[in-house]
Design a protein around this motif. Structure first.
Motif, mmCIF file in Angstrom:
data_model
loop_
_atom_site.group_PDB
_atom_site.id
_atom_site.type_symbol
_atom_site.label_atom_id
_atom_site.label_comp_id
_atom_site.label_asym_id
_atom_site.label_seq_id
_atom_site.Cartn_x
_atom_site.Cartn_y
_atom_site.Cartn_z
ATOM 1 N N LEU A 136 15.446 7.637 1.903
ATOM 2 C CA LEU A 136 16.356 8.108 3.130
ATOM 3 C C LEU A 136 16.375 9.800 2.985
ATOM 4 C CD1 LEU A 136 18.294 7.045 5.116
ATOM 5 C CD2 LEU A 136 19.974 7.437 3.702
ATOM 6 N N ARG A 137 16.381 10.474 2.200
ATOM 7 C CA ARG A 137 16.534 11.877 1.976
ATOM 8 C C ARG A 137 15.200 12.568 2.017
ATOM 9 N NH1 ARG A 137 20.908 12.071 -3.256
ATOM 10 N NH2 ARG A 137 22.602 11.986 -2.044
ATOM 11 N N LEU A 138 14.164 11.743 1.859
ATOM 12 C CA LEU A 138 12.629 12.464 1.694
ATOM 13 C C LEU A 138 12.340 13.119 2.766
ATOM 14 C CD1 LEU A 138 10.333 12.421 -0.555
ATOM 15 C CD2 LEU A 138 9.580 10.408 0.674
ATOM 16 N N PHE A 139 12.514 12.664 3.979
ATOM 17 C CA PHE A 139 12.211 13.515 5.256
ATOM 18 C C PHE A 139 13.400 13.746 5.881
ATOM 19 C CE2 PHE A 139 8.333 11.203 4.061
ATOM 20 C CZ PHE A 139 7.333 12.208 4.067
ATOM 21 N N GLN A 159 0.821 -1.279 0.202
ATOM 22 C CA GLN A 159 -0.005 -0.061 0.063
ATOM 23 C C GLN A 159 0.824 1.274 -0.124
ATOM 24 O OE1 GLN A 159 -3.245 -0.225 -0.483
ATOM 25 N NE2 GLN A 159 -2.853 -2.319 -0.410
ATOM 26 N N ILE A 160 2.093 1.225 0.400
ATOM 27 C CA ILE A 160 3.035 2.286 0.643
ATOM 28 C C ILE A 160 4.172 2.025 -0.374
ATOM 29 C CG2 ILE A 160 4.326 3.625 2.312
ATOM 30 C CD1 ILE A 160 2.250 3.089 4.260
ATOM 31 N N PRO A 161 4.620 2.848 -0.955
ATOM 32 C CA PRO A 161 5.835 2.753 -1.838
ATOM 33 C C PRO A 161 7.004 2.178 -0.927
ATOM 34 C CG PRO A 161 4.671 4.901 -2.429
ATOM 35 C CD PRO A 161 4.253 4.294 -1.203
ATOM 36 N N TYR A 165 9.976 2.932 -1.194
ATOM 37 C CA TYR A 165 11.120 3.707 -0.885
ATOM 38 C C TYR A 165 10.978 4.504 0.373
ATOM 39 C CZ TYR A 165 7.878 7.543 -2.454
ATOM 40 O OH TYR A 165 6.712 8.448 -2.620
ATOM 41 N N PHE A 166 9.806 4.186 1.116
ATOM 42 C CA PHE A 166 9.398 4.445 2.400
ATOM 43 C C PHE A 166 10.473 3.693 3.302
ATOM 44 C CE2 PHE A 166 6.111 7.137 0.681
ATOM 45 C CZ PHE A 166 6.433 8.343 1.509
ATOM 46 N N LYS A 168 15.269 7.383 9.446
ATOM 47 C CA LYS A 168 14.656 8.154 10.693
ATOM 48 C C LYS A 168 14.685 7.407 11.928
ATOM 49 C CE LYS A 168 13.001 12.186 9.206
ATOM 50 N NZ LYS A 168 13.241 13.488 9.840
ATOM 51 N N ILE A 194 17.935 5.435 -1.334
ATOM 52 C CA ILE A 194 18.445 6.545 -0.972
ATOM 53 C C ILE A 194 17.303 7.797 -1.100
ATOM 54 C CG2 ILE A 194 20.107 8.455 -1.706
ATOM 55 C CD1 ILE A 194 21.665 6.247 -2.545
#
Lengths: 366, 261
Positions: B192-195, B84-86, B88-89, B96, B189
């Motif tokens: 990783l960089r998203l948030f 349900q969630i991509p 890459y999360f 995090k 990556i």
């Protein structure tokens, strides 16, 4: 050889410091060794934007958000971002804040304001501060959806209150009535369909009769046209009659000339008058014979022409003074009688020309 | 009758008195540590040695914990997302979680056992064998000589250890995601960089520094207050580990409330 504590600790500390700096720089996504251009934009509100969020230009990540702060002097939120100098900004640059995905991550997009005419970019900004706009995020959309769902729930509750057992019973009765009516309508439609079938058969037969009648009318019209063509023949016959009258007029002139030159022939006028009387009687008979049937005029005229030819020969003999008539032309009494007779003939011929039907009778085509 | 009526109150009062006395003693001890910072000539020659023993020598156990933590985080994240969630999360969650929570806390808990227990046992043994008393007799400041180098070594070296632990944990998560979860390195990556925010690293270092301070101070205090011979040493060691672990969790919540809201 065991390394001294100072060396080991120093190496670990330096390595840790380097790892921290390099890791932080790498995670920020900034390009190595490239000086950044600082851009500042003002927004009414920034939604879920945070420091570190990406800045995109034409879909390519060109920088990061570095600072977000309220600024009462401009009445909004100032957002500072570091952007690669390789991004050539359009003339009407604006910054649009949007959700990067459905999961709460935001981004800033450097756009041309002309490409987004529906967005409300901030206006009246200080020099060097770009106008900004913020699109609603998914939470606002879901809030609207939630409100709609609440309304639907209320509506459903009201329908549930209105839809009692008694209502259901009435609806069922209504449905049964509608079913009966529909069956009756179906039977009526079948009956009307049969009637329409018969009517259509009759119409087809009538159309066939009309077609045959039209063909007959066409044939009759052809015949009528042929009759009218024959009517042209009648006109030619009348033309011949006129020609005969003209010939008689010429004859009268010649007679007038002859009588002027031969008074001695008056004594013979009786015989000539008798001939003329016979001629007039023949002409009268001819005209009488024309009256019953038009198509007999032709032969009559032919006879008349023959008579005229005979008369011309006779006149020639008269002019030459041969015979009884030649001698009679010199008699003035005969001249006067002849004049009177010719005058009467002229009147009669004029009347024939003016009123041929009086002598010819009614012409009937059918 | 009188004992039955007032016994519970007396027990609560005695416990309160003991707690306040312990807090008072701990306060005095902490103030003495701060005072002893001025005695640089006493603690500075021992600082590097303690940094080596408490910091550098603790790196292997920290990296071991961090590596498996990163692996488990990546696998659990993909298991939780269930399409349900991509994916890459996974990178987002691993990065995090390692930087904000598991890196500092697991390292702190591990070091509370290794470092805190070590300090409490060492100083407790010195206390019951009257070596500390001997130092006092020789006009040495035992706090400056025994406690300050350990506390400073913990405060300085724990953040370094956690930096390594975070890096290895995230790397282990990356390797796991790429090899076991059908993810690309770029996807990991990206997540990783998203948030990522620079404050994440600052927050991690602040927490770890406070954990280092708590572990070394509690261990030293328990060792300094050891009574009763070898049994007392064991008891002090146990209490040092337990109290340090509890305070690590308390501080974890404290910093989250103070810095993340």
């Amino acid at each position: 050889m065991r390394l001294k504590n100072e060396i080991v600790v120093g190496m670990v500390v330096v390595l840790g410091a380097v790892l921290t700096v390099v890791g932080a720089f790498w995670l920020s996504g900034r390009p190595w060794g490239e000086s950044q251009r600082e851009l500042v934009a003002v927004f009414v509100e920034v939604g879920g934007l945070r420091s570190g969020n990406p800045v995109k230009f034409r879909g390519v990540e060109v920088g990061r958000i570095t600072k977000i702060e309220l600024d009462p002097s401009v009445g909004g939120v100032l957002v500072t971002m570091d952007v690669s100098p390789r991004a050539e900004l359009p003339v009407d640059t604006g910054v649009l804040l949007t959700s990067a995905s459905l999961f709460g991550d935001w981004q800033a997009q450097i756009v041309s304001r002309a490409a987004y005419p529906d967005e409300q970019f901030t206006g009246g900004n200080p020099p060097g501060v770009l106008p900004g706009a913020t699109q609603p995020d998914i939470t606002q959309l879901t809030a609207v959806g939630n409100r709609i769902a609440s309304d639907l729930q209320v509506l459903a509750q009201r329908v549930e209150l209105a839809f009692t057992e008694e209502t259901a019973l009435k609806i069922r009765e209504t449905i049964e009535n509608v079913e009966g009516i529909s069956q009756q309508l179906a039977g009526f439609v079948d009956q009307q369909t049969n009637v329409y079938h018969d009517v259509s058969q009759n119409v087809l037969a009538a159309a066939e009769n009309i077609t045959q009648t039209t063909a007959r009318v066409g044939r009759v019209a052809t015949e009528v046209e042929a009759v009218f063509v024959e009517g042209g023949e009648v006109q030619r016959i009348l033309g011949n009659v006129r020609q005969a009258s003209q010939n008689l007029e010429d004859l009268s002139i010649r007679l007038d000339q002859a009588t002027a030159g031969i008074p001695s022939l008056v004594s013979r006028a009786d015989t000539t008058l008798g001939d003329l009387g016979h001629l007039a009687a023949s002409t009268a008979d001819l005209l009488d014979s024309v009256e019953p049937q038009v198509h007999e005029i032709g032969p009559a005229i032919a006879e008349m022409r023959h008579g005229i030819a005979t008369l011309e020969r006779t006149l020639a003999r008269v002019e030459s003074g041969d015979g009884t008539l030649g001698r009679m032309v010199g008699d003035p009494a005969l001249y006067e009688e002849t004049q009177a007779t010719i005058t009467a003939l002229r009147r009669m011929l004029a009347d024939i020309q003016a009123n041929p039907e009086r002598y010819i009778g009614a012409v009937r085509i059918f | 009758m009188k004992d039955l009526t007032f016994g519970p109150f007396a027990a609560v009062g005695k416990a309160t008195e003991d707690i306040l006395a312990s807090l008072g003693k701990f306060g005095e001890f902490f103030i003495e540590i701060l005072r002893s910072l001025r005695d640089v000539s006493t603690w500075s020659p021992l600082l590097v040695q303690q940094m080596r023993r408490l910091g550098v020598d603790s790196i292997p156990i920290s990296l071991f914990l961090a590596m498996f933590t990163g692996v488990v985080l990546a696998l659990q994240a993909s298991y939780t997302f269930t399409g349900q969630i991509p994916l890459y999360f996974v990178g987002t969650l691993v990065g995090k979680t390692m930087m904000l929570e598991l890196g500092p806390v697991l390292t702190g808990l591990a070091l509370s056992g290794r470092v805190g227990a070590n300090i409490a046992a060492q100083l407790g043994t010195m206390r019951v064998s009257e070596q500390i008393d001997a130092l006092e007799t020789l006009a040495y400041n035992p706090v400056a000589y025994l406690v300050v180098p350990r506390v400073l070594a913990g405060v300085l070296m724990f953040p370094v250890i956690v930096i390594f632990a975070n890096a290895l944990g995230i790397s282990a998560g990356l390797v796991t995601a790429v090899n076991l979860l059908d993810m690309s390195t770029q996807d990991f990556i990206r997540g990783l960089r998203l948030f990522y925010a620079p404050f994440d690293i600052t927050f991690s270092l602040i927490k770890t520094t406070s954990f280092g301070l708590v572990i070394t101070v509690i261990g030293s205090f328990m060792g300094f207050t050891t009574r009763g011979g070898a049994e007392g040493v064991g008891s002090s060691t146990t209490r040092a580990v337990v109290i340090s672990s509890m305070l690590i969790l308390v501080l974890d919540a404290f910093w989250a409330v103070v810095l993340l809201q």
